[in-house]
Design an enzyme around this catalytic site. Structure first.
Site, PDB file in Angstrom:
ATOM      1  CB  SER A 150      -4.339  -6.769   4.747  1.00 27.99           C
ATOM      2  OG  SER A 150      -3.972  -5.554   4.172  1.00 27.99           O
ATOM      3  CG  HIS A 201      -1.890  -1.062   1.353  1.00 32.68           C
ATOM      4  ND1 HIS A 201      -1.971  -1.899   2.435  1.00 32.68           N
ATOM      5  CD2 HIS A 201      -2.868  -1.464   0.494  1.00 32.68           C
ATOM      6  CE1 HIS A 201      -2.961  -2.765   2.260  1.00 32.68           C
ATOM      7  NE2 HIS A 201      -3.516  -2.530   1.089  1.00 32.68           N
ATOM      8  CE  LYS A 213     -11.499  -7.389   2.383  1.00 38.86           C
ATOM      9  NZ  LYS A 213     -10.303  -6.711   1.891  1.00 38.86           N
TER      10      LYS A 213
HETATM   11  N1  COA Z   1      -0.161  -3.991  -1.619  1.00 41.56           N
HETATM   12  C1  COA Z   1      -0.503  -4.932  -0.740  1.00 41.56           C
HETATM   13  N2  COA Z   1      -1.753  -5.375  -0.567  1.00 41.56           N
HETATM   14  C2  COA Z   1      -2.693  -4.814  -1.320  1.00 41.56           C
HETATM   15  C3  COA Z   1      -2.417  -3.815  -2.272  1.00 41.56           C
HETATM   16  C4  COA Z   1      -1.077  -3.397  -2.396  1.00 41.56           C
HETATM   17  N3  COA Z   1      -0.700  -2.464  -3.257  1.00 41.56           N
HETATM   18  N4  COA Z   1      -3.557  -3.459  -2.855  1.00 41.56           N
HETATM   19  C5  COA Z   1      -4.523  -4.215  -2.313  1.00 41.56           C
HETATM   20  N5  COA Z   1      -3.998  -5.034  -1.380  1.00 41.56           N
HETATM   21  C6  COA Z   1      -4.696  -6.038  -0.576  1.00 41.56           C
HETATM   22  C7  COA Z   1      -5.563  -5.426   0.496  1.00 41.56           C
HETATM   23  O1  COA Z   1      -4.843  -5.244   1.696  1.00 41.56           O
HETATM   24  C8  COA Z   1      -6.650  -6.445   0.654  1.00 41.56           C
HETATM   25  O2  COA Z   1      -6.190  -7.463   1.515  1.00 41.56           O
HETATM   26  P1  COA Z   1      -7.191  -8.448   2.283  1.00 41.56           P
HETATM   27  O3  COA Z   1      -8.388  -8.685   1.413  1.00 41.56           O
HETATM   28  O4  COA Z   1      -6.363  -9.645   2.438  1.00 41.56           O
HETATM   29  O5  COA Z   1      -7.527  -7.790   3.582  1.00 41.56           O
HETATM   30  C9  COA Z   1      -6.787  -7.055  -0.722  1.00 41.56           C
HETATM   31  O6  COA Z   1      -5.569  -6.768  -1.399  1.00 41.56           O
HETATM   32  C10 COA Z   1      -7.926  -6.481  -1.513  1.00 41.56           C
HETATM   33  O7  COA Z   1      -7.751  -5.072  -1.573  1.00 41.56           O
HETATM   34  P2  COA Z   1      -8.879  -4.115  -2.037  1.00 41.56           P
HETATM   35  O8  COA Z   1      -9.480  -4.616  -3.280  1.00 41.56           O
HETATM   36  O9  COA Z   1      -8.348  -2.720  -2.019  1.00 41.56           O
HETATM   37  O10 COA Z   1      -9.993  -4.315  -0.960  1.00 41.56           O
HETATM   38  P3  COA Z   1     -10.235  -3.472   0.249  1.00 41.56           P
HETATM   39  O11 COA Z   1     -11.156  -4.203   1.136  1.00 41.56           O
HETATM   40  O12 COA Z   1      -8.937  -3.059   0.851  1.00 41.56           O
HETATM   41  O13 COA Z   1     -10.983  -2.173  -0.378  1.00 41.56           O
HETATM   42  C11 COA Z   1     -12.929  -0.938  -1.055  1.00 41.56           C
HETATM   43  C12 COA Z   1     -12.193  -2.276  -1.100  1.00 41.56           C
HETATM   44  C13 COA Z   1     -13.079  -0.460   0.363  1.00 41.56           C
HETATM   45  C14 COA Z   1     -12.165   0.094  -1.836  1.00 41.56           C
HETATM   46  C15 COA Z   1     -14.331  -1.164  -1.719  1.00 41.56           C
HETATM   47  O14 COA Z   1     -14.962  -2.212  -1.049  1.00 41.56           O
HETATM   48  C16 COA Z   1     -15.206   0.080  -1.617  1.00 41.56           C
HETATM   49  O15 COA Z   1     -15.091   0.988  -2.412  1.00 41.56           O
HETATM   50  N6  COA Z   1     -16.091   0.110  -0.616  1.00 41.56           N
HETATM   51  C17 COA Z   1     -17.011   1.246  -0.409  1.00 41.56           C
HETATM   52  C18 COA Z   1     -18.440   0.862  -0.795  1.00 41.56           C
HETATM   53  C19 COA Z   1     -18.683   1.074  -2.260  1.00 41.56           C
HETATM   54  O16 COA Z   1     -18.564   2.172  -2.787  1.00 41.56           O
HETATM   55  N7  COA Z   1     -19.027  -0.017  -2.929  1.00 41.56           N
HETATM   56  C20 COA Z   1     -19.260   0.000  -4.360  1.00 41.56           C
HETATM   57  C21 COA Z   1     -17.967  -0.183  -5.091  1.00 41.56           C
HETATM   58  S1  COA Z   1     -18.244  -0.332  -6.821  1.00 41.56           S
END
Ligand code: COA
Length: 164
Positions: free
Chosen positions: A131, A20, A44
Site C-alpha cells: 500500500s 489484497h 502506522k
Molecule cells: N497484496 C498487496 N499488498 C499487501 C498484501 C497483498 N496480498 N499483503 C500485504 N500487503 C501490504 C500491506 O498493504 C502493507 O502495506 P504498507 O505497509 O505499505 O502499508 C504491507 O504489505 C504489510 O502488510 P501487513 O503485514 O498485513 O501489515 P498491516 O499493517 O496491513 O497489518 C496487522 C498488520 C494489522 C494484521 C497487525 O499489525 C495486527 O494484527 N495488529 C493488531 C494488534 C495485534 O494483535 N498485535 C499483535 C500481533 S502478534
C-alpha cells in the site's frame, strides 16, 4: 450441524490493493465466511480513515457473498474470538515476509491456541506490491491503475485533490 469455518483477513488496507483482493478471492472460495478486519495499527499513520478504508473494501468486495468487512481496535486474536473465527489468513508474497509472519503467527497461537493462521500466496504479479508503494506513486502522480481497482484510484485522487 457442521461447524462453519470463519476466517479473518486482517490488515491496515491503506488502501486495499489488487494484491489484497487476490487473497480475499482465494479465501472466499475456501471458507464459509471471510471477515476482512480493518485494523488500527499503532505503528502506522494512514492516509485514509478507518471508515474510509472499510467503505472502499466493502465496495470492491460486493460481489463475494460470504465476505464481510469490519473494523477493529486492540488485539487481533480478541477480534477473531469475538467474530467466532477459527482461522486467520495472511498473504505471503515473498521470502522477506516470512520472518515477520512467522513471529506474528506464533505469538497469536500462544495467545489463542484455538485459532490457526493460514498463509495464502497471491498471484506472482503482486509479489512486490504494497500500500505504501500505491500511496507514494499517487502522490507523485504515477499511474496506479494496474495496482488498485478503479474506485480506489478515483478515491485516492479525490483525497489528494488531483484531477480525475
Ligand atoms: N497484496 C498487496 N499488498 C499487501 C498484501 C497483498 N496480498 N499483503 C500485504 N500487503 C501490504 C500491506 O498493504 C502493507 O502495506 P504498507 O505497509 O505499505 O502499508 C504491507 O504489505 C504489510 O502488510 P501487513 O503485514 O498485513 O501489515 P498491516 O499493517 O496491513 O497489518 C496487522 C498488520 C494489522 C494484521 C497487525 O499489525 C495486527 O494484527 N495488529 C493488531 C494488534 C495485534 O494483535 N498485535 C499483535 C500481533 S502478534
Amino acid at each position: 450441524m457442521t461447524k462453519k469455518n470463519i476466517a479473518i483477513y486482517p490488515g491496515t488496507f491503506d488502501p486495499v490493493t489488487n494484491g489484497h483482493l487476490d487473497i480475499i478471492e482465494r479465501a472466499s472460495v475456501l471458507f464459509d465466511v471471510v471477515i476482512v478486519g480493518v485494523a488500527f495499527n499503532i505503528n502506522k499513520s494512514p492516509l485514509f480513515t478507518k471508515e474510509e478504508r472499510r467503505d472502499l473494501i466493502k465496495k470492491v468486495t460486493k460481489k463475494y457473498k460470504n465476505v464481510r468487512v469490519e473494523m477493529f481496535n486492540g488485539l487481533l486474536v480478541d477480534f477473531a474470538k469475538k467474530q467466532k473465527a477459527n482461522v486467520i489468513i495472511r498473504g505471503l508474497r515473498a521470502i522477506s515476509d516470512f520472518e515477520y509472519e512467522f513471529q506474528m503467527s506464533l505469538t497469536n497461537r500462544k495467545l489463542a491456541p484455538g485459532i490457526t493462521t493460514m498463509f495464502l500466496m497471491p498471484n506472482e504479479k503482486y509479489t512486490y506490491l504494497n500500500s505504501s508503494l500505491v500511496r507514494e506513486l499517487s502522490k507523485l502522480k504515477g499511474d496506479i491503475s494496474s495496482f488498485v481497482p478503479p474506485v480506489v484510484e478515483k478515491t485516492i485522487k479525490l483525497k489528494l485533490n488531483q484531477k480525475l
